[in-house]
Scaffold this motif. Structure first.
Motif, PDB file in Angstrom:
ATOM      1  N   TRP A  34      -6.886  22.273  16.617  1.00  0.00           N
ATOM      2  CA  TRP A  34      -7.860  22.706  17.624  1.00  0.00           C
ATOM      3  C   TRP A  34      -7.660  21.878  18.877  1.00  0.00           C
ATOM      4  CZ3 TRP A  34     -11.058  26.818  17.607  1.00  0.00           C
ATOM      5  CH2 TRP A  34     -11.320  27.445  16.378  1.00  0.00           C
ATOM      6  N   TYR A  35      -7.657  22.604  20.023  1.00  0.00           N
ATOM      7  CA  TYR A  35      -7.499  21.964  21.313  1.00  0.00           C
ATOM      8  C   TYR A  35      -8.659  22.364  22.210  1.00  0.00           C
ATOM      9  CZ  TYR A  35      -2.564  20.964  20.257  1.00  0.00           C
ATOM     10  OH  TYR A  35      -1.403  20.504  19.705  1.00  0.00           O
ATOM     11  N   ARG A  36      -8.917  21.485  23.165  1.00  0.00           N
ATOM     12  CA  ARG A  36      -9.914  21.779  24.201  1.00  0.00           C
ATOM     13  C   ARG A  36      -9.186  21.779  25.551  1.00  0.00           C
ATOM     14  NH1 ARG A  36     -15.678  19.100  25.864  1.00  0.00           N
ATOM     15  NH2 ARG A  36     -15.474  19.441  28.113  1.00  0.00           N
ATOM     16  N   LEU A  46      -8.135  18.047  19.656  1.00  0.00           N
ATOM     17  CA  LEU A  46      -9.420  17.717  19.052  1.00  0.00           C
ATOM     18  C   LEU A  46      -9.249  17.368  17.574  1.00  0.00           C
ATOM     19  CD1 LEU A  46     -11.705  20.528  20.529  1.00  0.00           C
ATOM     20  CD2 LEU A  46     -11.632  18.117  21.206  1.00  0.00           C
ATOM     21  N   LEU A  61     -18.951  18.458  17.210  1.00  0.00           N
ATOM     22  CA  LEU A  61     -17.966  19.436  16.765  1.00  0.00           C
ATOM     23  C   LEU A  61     -17.502  19.119  15.352  1.00  0.00           C
ATOM     24  CD1 LEU A  61     -15.701  19.660  19.950  1.00  0.00           C
ATOM     25  CD2 LEU A  61     -17.605  21.146  19.311  1.00  0.00           C
ATOM     26  N   LEU A  74     -14.716  26.279  13.952  1.00  0.00           N
ATOM     27  CA  LEU A  74     -15.146  25.157  14.785  1.00  0.00           C
ATOM     28  C   LEU A  74     -16.637  25.335  15.010  1.00  0.00           C
ATOM     29  CD1 LEU A  74     -14.283  22.666  16.467  1.00  0.00           C
ATOM     30  CD2 LEU A  74     -14.078  24.199  18.428  1.00  0.00           C
ATOM     31  N   THR A  86     -12.695  25.677  27.304  1.00  0.00           N
ATOM     32  CA  THR A  86     -12.027  26.685  26.488  1.00  0.00           C
ATOM     33  C   THR A  86     -11.418  26.005  25.275  1.00  0.00           C
ATOM     34  OG1 THR A  86     -11.556  28.083  28.391  1.00  0.00           O
ATOM     35  CG2 THR A  86     -10.261  28.476  26.409  1.00  0.00           C
ATOM     36  N   TYR A  87     -11.648  26.569  24.111  1.00  0.00           N
ATOM     37  CA  TYR A  87     -11.182  25.996  22.855  1.00  0.00           C
ATOM     38  C   TYR A  87     -10.111  26.898  22.250  1.00  0.00           C
ATOM     39  CZ  TYR A  87     -15.129  22.894  23.330  1.00  0.00           C
ATOM     40  OH  TYR A  87     -16.007  21.942  23.805  1.00  0.00           O
ATOM     41  N   CYS A  89      -7.343  27.431  19.014  1.00  0.00           N
ATOM     42  CA  CYS A  89      -6.794  27.038  17.733  1.00  0.00           C
ATOM     43  C   CYS A  89      -5.325  27.443  17.707  1.00  0.00           C
ATOM     44  CB  CYS A  89      -7.549  27.661  16.568  1.00  0.00           C
ATOM     45  SG  CYS A  89      -7.420  29.451  16.445  1.00  0.00           S
ATOM     46  N   GLY A 106      -7.945  31.758  22.827  1.00  0.00           N
ATOM     47  CA  GLY A 106      -8.930  30.813  23.337  1.00  0.00           C
ATOM     48  C   GLY A 106     -10.322  31.385  23.353  1.00  0.00           C
TER      49      GLY A 106
END
Lengths: 113, 116
Positions: A34-36, A46, A61, A74, A86-87, A89, A106
């Motif tokens: 997971w990225y932000r 993340l 989170l 998430l 924006t998140y 995966c 996203g």
């Protein structure tokens, strides 16, 4: 086809509320990221989920992984404005002769008072 | 420690022009990657490199070339820019192949490229 489906793609939340973002991926993988991303910025890592049943938490989170269902979630607890971003995966797979990350489109999260 | 640095940050080109995007990392990472990010889509891998002097194609390599003459630098070239290459380009690096490490990739801040 290697793909990741995130939903929702856009999420408007009130501060203090809870919500979950879902990430379904198309093929076997035991590594989910997971990225932000903040507007105009780069991607910030993340969580890295390495096995079935993995759960990781950082602040408000919490991410989990179910490799059998090919699903990661998430969960956002008591949202605050600072979580607006924006998140993404992404799952790791070996295809075409190399390891690759397949990203979802996203989820754009907006937290408002 | 700068991490991953991309230059330039912004650029506007005319169709048919050429340019090179530079990515530099100071973490002694073996692996480097170039991605493009388009609206409503996740990142897509253009090319990658597993070490100095080696490069390979990713998902969307057409219209791009890359070089890795030095371990710390990974260059992305557009020989004849097309409007379809308007995008945000991200460079990333990692210590080793994903399969051997739980470390994620480290990303640069991106280059916003517009082709008119």
């Amino acid at each position: 086809e290697l793909k990741v489906e995130q939903n929702p793609l856009f999420l408007s939340m009130q501060e203090g509320k809870n919500y979950t973002i879902y990430c379904n991926y198309s093929t076997t993988s035991d590594r989910l990221y997971w990225y932000r991303q903040d507007p105009g910025k780069s991607l910030e890592s993340l969580f890295v989920l390495l096995s079935n049943g993995a759960v990781k938490q950082e602040g408000r989170l919490m991410a989990s992984l179910d490799t059998k269902a090919r699903l990661s979630t998430l969960h956002i607890t008591a949202a605050v404005h600072d979580l607006s971003a924006t998140y993404f995966c992404a799952f790791l797979t070996y295809s075409g002769g190399y390891n690759k990350l397949i990203f979802g489109a996203g989820t754009r999260l907006a937290v408002h008072p | 420690n700068a991490g991953v640095t991309q230059t330039p940050k912004f650029r506007v080109l005319k169709t048919g022009q050429s340019m090179t995007l530079l990515c530099a990392q100071d973490m002694n990472h073996e692996y480097m990657y170039w991605y493009r990010q388009d609206p409503g889509m996740g990142l897509r891998l253009i090319h990658y490199s597993v070490g100095e002097g080696t490069t390979a194609k990713g998902e969307v390599p057409d219209g791009y070339n890359v070089s890795r003459l030095k371990k710390q630098n990974f260059l992305l070239g557009l020989e004849s820019a097309a409007p379809s290459q308007t995008s945000v380009y991200f460079c990333a690096s990692s210590y080793s192949t994903f399969w051997d490490s739980n470390q994620p990739q480290h990303f640069g801040d991106g280059t916003r490229l517009s082709i008119l």
